[in-house]
Design a protein around this motif. Structure first.
Motif, PDB file in Angstrom:
ATOM      1  N   VAL A   1       0.829  -1.199   0.000  1.00  0.00           N
ATOM      2  CA  VAL A   1       0.000   0.000   0.000  1.00  0.00           C
ATOM      3  C   VAL A   1       0.868   1.255   0.000  1.00  0.00           C
ATOM      4  CG1 VAL A   1      -1.804   1.282   1.212  1.00  0.00           C
ATOM      5  CG2 VAL A   1      -1.872  -1.231   1.155  1.00  0.00           C
ATOM      6  N   THR A   2       1.896   1.291   0.838  1.00  0.00           N
ATOM      7  CA  THR A   2       2.730   2.485   0.965  1.00  0.00           C
ATOM      8  C   THR A   2       4.191   2.188   0.645  1.00  0.00           C
ATOM      9  OG1 THR A   2       3.238   2.134   3.313  1.00  0.00           O
ATOM     10  CG2 THR A   2       1.228   3.361   2.792  1.00  0.00           C
ATOM     11  N   ALA A   3       4.876   3.215   0.189  1.00  0.00           N
ATOM     12  CA  ALA A   3       6.335   3.178   0.010  1.00  0.00           C
ATOM     13  C   ALA A   3       6.851   4.576   0.328  1.00  0.00           C
ATOM     14  CB  ALA A   3       6.713   2.757  -1.406  1.00  0.00           C
ATOM     15  N   ALA A   4       7.012   4.841   1.599  1.00  0.00           N
ATOM     16  CA  ALA A   4       7.417   6.180   2.042  1.00  0.00           C
ATOM     17  C   ALA A   4       8.910   6.401   1.827  1.00  0.00           C
ATOM     18  CB  ALA A   4       7.066   6.380   3.512  1.00  0.00           C
ATOM     19  N   SER A   5       9.249   7.654   1.548  1.00  0.00           N
ATOM     20  CA  SER A   5      10.658   8.051   1.415  1.00  0.00           C
ATOM     21  C   SER A   5      10.938   9.243   2.318  1.00  0.00           C
ATOM     22  CB  SER A   5      10.990   8.382  -0.039  1.00  0.00           C
ATOM     23  OG  SER A   5      10.108   9.374  -0.556  1.00  0.00           O
ATOM     24  N   THR A   6      10.385   9.208   3.520  1.00  0.00           N
ATOM     25  CA  THR A   6      10.547  10.303   4.468  1.00  0.00           C
ATOM     26  C   THR A   6      12.022  10.659   4.625  1.00  0.00           C
ATOM     27  OG1 THR A   6       8.758   9.183   5.665  1.00  0.00           O
ATOM     28  CG2 THR A   6       9.791  11.095   6.728  1.00  0.00           C
ATOM     29  N   PRO A   7      12.382  11.939   4.449  1.00  0.00           N
ATOM     30  CA  PRO A   7      13.797  12.314   4.590  1.00  0.00           C
ATOM     31  C   PRO A   7      14.298  12.155   6.023  1.00  0.00           C
ATOM     32  CG  PRO A   7      12.540  14.020   3.436  1.00  0.00           C
ATOM     33  CD  PRO A   7      11.545  13.068   4.019  1.00  0.00           C
ATOM     34  N   GLU A   8      15.563  11.897   6.161  1.00  0.00           N
ATOM     35  CA  GLU A   8      16.178  11.809   7.478  1.00  0.00           C
ATOM     36  C   GLU A   8      15.942  13.109   8.241  1.00  0.00           C
ATOM     37  OE1 GLU A   8      20.539  10.904   9.563  1.00  0.00           O
ATOM     38  OE2 GLU A   8      20.346  10.995   7.368  1.00  0.00           O
ATOM     39  N   GLY A   9      15.482  13.007   9.471  1.00  0.00           N
ATOM     40  CA  GLY A   9      15.261  14.173  10.310  1.00  0.00           C
ATOM     41  C   GLY A   9      13.876  14.778  10.208  1.00  0.00           C
ATOM     42  N   GLN A  10      13.050  14.352   9.232  1.00  0.00           N
ATOM     43  CA  GLN A  10      11.689  14.877   9.116  1.00  0.00           C
ATOM     44  C   GLN A  10      10.817  14.194  10.163  1.00  0.00           C
ATOM     45  OE1 GLN A  10      10.062  15.799   5.166  1.00  0.00           O
ATOM     46  NE2 GLN A  10       8.364  14.426   5.657  1.00  0.00           N
ATOM     47  N   GLU A  11      10.060  14.967  10.918  1.00  0.00           N
ATOM     48  CA  GLU A  11       9.336  14.416  12.067  1.00  0.00           C
ATOM     49  C   GLU A  11       8.235  13.445  11.663  1.00  0.00           C
ATOM     50  OE1 GLU A  11       7.271  15.935  16.236  1.00  0.00           O
ATOM     51  OE2 GLU A  11       7.738  17.384  14.660  1.00  0.00           O
ATOM     52  N   TYR A  12       7.519  13.762  10.589  1.00  0.00           N
ATOM     53  CA  TYR A  12       6.386  12.934  10.190  1.00  0.00           C
ATOM     54  C   TYR A  12       6.485  12.528   8.720  1.00  0.00           C
ATOM     55  CZ  TYR A  12       4.231  14.741  14.466  1.00  0.00           C
ATOM     56  OH  TYR A  12       3.968  15.082  15.773  1.00  0.00           O
ATOM     57  N   GLY A  13       6.000  11.339   8.448  1.00  0.00           N
ATOM     58  CA  GLY A  13       5.839  10.868   7.080  1.00  0.00           C
ATOM     59  C   GLY A  13       4.359  10.703   6.801  1.00  0.00           C
ATOM     60  N   TYR A  14       3.873   9.450   6.808  1.00  0.00           N
ATOM     61  CA  TYR A  14       2.457   9.175   6.611  1.00  0.00           C
ATOM     62  C   TYR A  14       1.810   8.784   7.935  1.00  0.00           C
ATOM     63  CZ  TYR A  14       3.593   8.655   1.594  1.00  0.00           C
ATOM     64  OH  TYR A  14       4.006   8.861   0.302  1.00  0.00           O
ATOM     65  N   VAL A  15       0.624   9.336   8.183  1.00  0.00           N
ATOM     66  CA  VAL A  15      -0.205   8.917   9.310  1.00  0.00           C
ATOM     67  C   VAL A  15      -1.583   8.566   8.761  1.00  0.00           C
ATOM     68  CG1 VAL A  15      -1.250   9.556  11.513  1.00  0.00           C
ATOM     69  CG2 VAL A  15       1.056  10.356  10.957  1.00  0.00           C
ATOM     70  N   PHE A  16      -2.068   7.376   9.114  1.00  0.00           N
ATOM     71  CA  PHE A  16      -3.396   6.914   8.712  1.00  0.00           C
ATOM     72  C   PHE A  16      -4.249   6.782   9.965  1.00  0.00           C
ATOM     73  CE2 PHE A  16      -0.524   5.609   5.414  1.00  0.00           C
ATOM     74  CZ  PHE A  16      -1.249   5.694   4.221  1.00  0.00           C
ATOM     75  N   GLU A  17      -5.337   7.532  10.030  1.00  0.00           N
ATOM     76  CA  GLU A  17      -6.223   7.519  11.193  1.00  0.00           C
ATOM     77  C   GLU A  17      -7.606   7.015  10.774  1.00  0.00           C
ATOM     78  OE1 GLU A  17      -8.315   7.652  14.421  1.00  0.00           O
ATOM     79  OE2 GLU A  17      -6.238   8.323  14.639  1.00  0.00           O
ATOM     80  N   GLY A  18      -8.058   5.941  11.402  1.00  0.00           N
ATOM     81  CA  GLY A  18      -9.401   5.428  11.143  1.00  0.00           C
ATOM     82  C   GLY A  18      -9.623   4.988   9.708  1.00  0.00           C
ATOM     83  N   CYS A  19      -8.603   4.477   9.059  1.00  0.00           N
ATOM     84  CA  CYS A  19      -8.716   4.069   7.655  1.00  0.00           C
ATOM     85  C   CYS A  19      -9.059   2.588   7.540  1.00  0.00           C
ATOM     86  CB  CYS A  19      -7.411   4.376   6.918  1.00  0.00           C
ATOM     87  SG  CYS A  19      -7.080   6.149   6.735  1.00  0.00           S
ATOM     88  N   HIS A  20      -9.477   2.191   6.342  1.00  0.00           N
ATOM     89  CA  HIS A  20      -9.919   0.820   6.094  1.00  0.00           C
ATOM     90  C   HIS A  20      -9.123   0.254   4.924  1.00  0.00           C
ATOM     91  CE1 HIS A  20     -13.632  -2.032   5.457  1.00  0.00           C
ATOM     92  NE2 HIS A  20     -12.562  -2.672   5.888  1.00  0.00           N
ATOM     93  N   PHE A  21      -8.387  -0.802   5.174  1.00  0.00           N
ATOM     94  CA  PHE A  21      -7.589  -1.464   4.146  1.00  0.00           C
ATOM     95  C   PHE A  21      -8.421  -2.602   3.559  1.00  0.00           C
ATOM     96  CE2 PHE A  21      -4.636   0.854   6.665  1.00  0.00           C
ATOM     97  CZ  PHE A  21      -3.561   1.161   5.837  1.00  0.00           C
ATOM     98  N   THR A  22      -8.848  -2.421   2.301  1.00  0.00           N
ATOM     99  CA  THR A  22      -9.710  -3.380   1.641  1.00  0.00           C
ATOM    100  C   THR A  22      -9.067  -3.829   0.333  1.00  0.00           C
ATOM    101  OG1 THR A  22     -10.950  -1.728   0.368  1.00  0.00           O
ATOM    102  CG2 THR A  22     -11.720  -2.188   2.602  1.00  0.00           C
ATOM    103  N   GLY A  23      -9.757  -4.680  -0.429  1.00  0.00           N
ATOM    104  CA  GLY A  23      -9.239  -5.081  -1.730  1.00  0.00           C
ATOM    105  C   GLY A  23      -9.903  -6.346  -2.224  1.00  0.00           C
TER     106      GLY A  23
END
Length: 337
Positions: free
Chosen positions: A220-242
């Motif tokens: 689902v995700t492939a984050a590339s959050t830079p070193e030192g960045q406080e936040y990348g992806y946050v998922f709240e109350g989400c539904h993983f379906t398929g």
């Protein structure tokens, strides 16, 4: 930037109407965009009536809202894939496949579908529905449809791994972190279909993994959050379906070693693998990435099977991951919603 936003909001709003059936001021979104000057800071709204708009859009005008008439029936679509050839005989590559490229700040989209209809990733390669590289970007009640690499949340990582891997509109641009908010959205794809370096908050969204016919049906995700960045992806109350077979999809893998993804109170169906996460074969990333879950439910939530490098959070540890904290920044964006 906050002062500019306040100034813009005090100006008279520009309103434009687009309709395929000729009942608006314009029959295409492109025509409406062309009437707006990029350096105009007055808020502008483009109302888009029902219809399929086969247009490839680049948006560089700030303080702009796209308002669709119906999220199911107001569709912006195009069909470019990474393996397609350019006029010079080279392959198009990932970052020149977008249907819509948002390269500005203070952009909002509501009640719309963004689609790349090029086809399965196994056939056409990566095919972006959205390339989003800006700050204070909001998607509300939208649908994003593609296969591989549906949404790129820019900026690009500092360096490419493969030569010419970043060929595209922001290849040599400064890497500036932006904040994106996806609310009540439906996002469909298969491989790495939400990827990139931005700070992005997904609230009450459905993440739909489509079957590729492979043993591993994707990530689902492939984050590339830079070193030192406080936040990348946050998922709240989400539904993983398929529609994938049981235990065939990973929640995510690190595109870069400092990837950060946090899942809060999400429901996961049976297509999610018991281990949940993949390290992309990067054992060195175990000490630098931050993949975390709290309150996961459903048959795909198997905390005892998660790798030791995945963090399981308690409810009393979630304060740093509120929408206000993640997206607020110095200007307090989204803090009062």
């Amino acid at each position: 930037m906050a002062e500019m936003t306040e100034t813009a909001n005090m100006q008279a709003q520009i309103t434009l109407i687009v309709a395929k059936d000729g009942t608006g001021q314009f029959s295409t979104i492109t025509e409406a965009l062309n009437t707006l000057e990029e350096d105009d800071i007055r808020p502008a709204v483009i109302y888009i009536k029902r219809g399929i708009y086969k247009e490839r859009l680049t948006i560089r005008r700030p303080f702009l809202t796209f308002e669709g008439e119906d999220p199911q029936e107001t569709v912006i679509t195009y069909n470019l894939g990474a393996r397609m050839e350019m006029e010079d005989g080279t392959k198009r590559g990932t970052f020149r496949t977008y249907s819509v490229f948002i390269d500005t700040h203070d952009f909002t989209a509501r009640n719309l579908t963004f689609e790349n209809s090029a086809g399965p990733g196994a056939v056409v390669g990566q095919a972006l529905a959205l390339y989003v590289d800006g700050d204070r970007i909001l998607f509300d009640n939208c649908r994003m449809l593609a296969s591989q690499d549906t949404i790129f949340t820019g900026p690009l990582p500092p360096k490419e791994i493969e030569k010419n891997g970043f060929i595209g509109p922001k290849q040599y641009a400064p890497r500036i972190n932006g904040r994106h908010y996806y609310k009540d959205c439906f996002i469909r794809g298969d491989i790495d279909f939400i990827f990139g370096s931005a700070t992005a908050y997904f609230e009450n969204c459905e993440l739909y993994s489509q079957d590729t016919g492979r043993e591993i049906n994707g990530y689902v995700t492939a984050a590339s959050t830079p070193e030192g960045q406080e936040y990348g992806y946050v998922f709240e109350g989400c539904h993983f379906t398929g529609n994938c077979p049981p235990r065939s999809v990973y929640l995510g893998r690190p595109w870069r070693n400092f990837a950060r993804v946090v899942l809060l109170h999400c429901r996961m169906e049976e297509h999610i693998r018991r281990e949940g996460w993949h390290d992309w074969g990067k054992r060195e990333a175990h000490d630098t990435l931050y993949f975390a879950e709290a309150g996961s439910t459903g048959p795909g939530a198997v905390p005892e099977e998660r790798p030791e490098w995945v963090t399981l959070l308690n409810e009393d540890e979630l304060t740093p991951y509120s929408r206000a904290r993640v997206l607020g920044g110095k200007d307090g964006w989204m803090s009062g919603r």
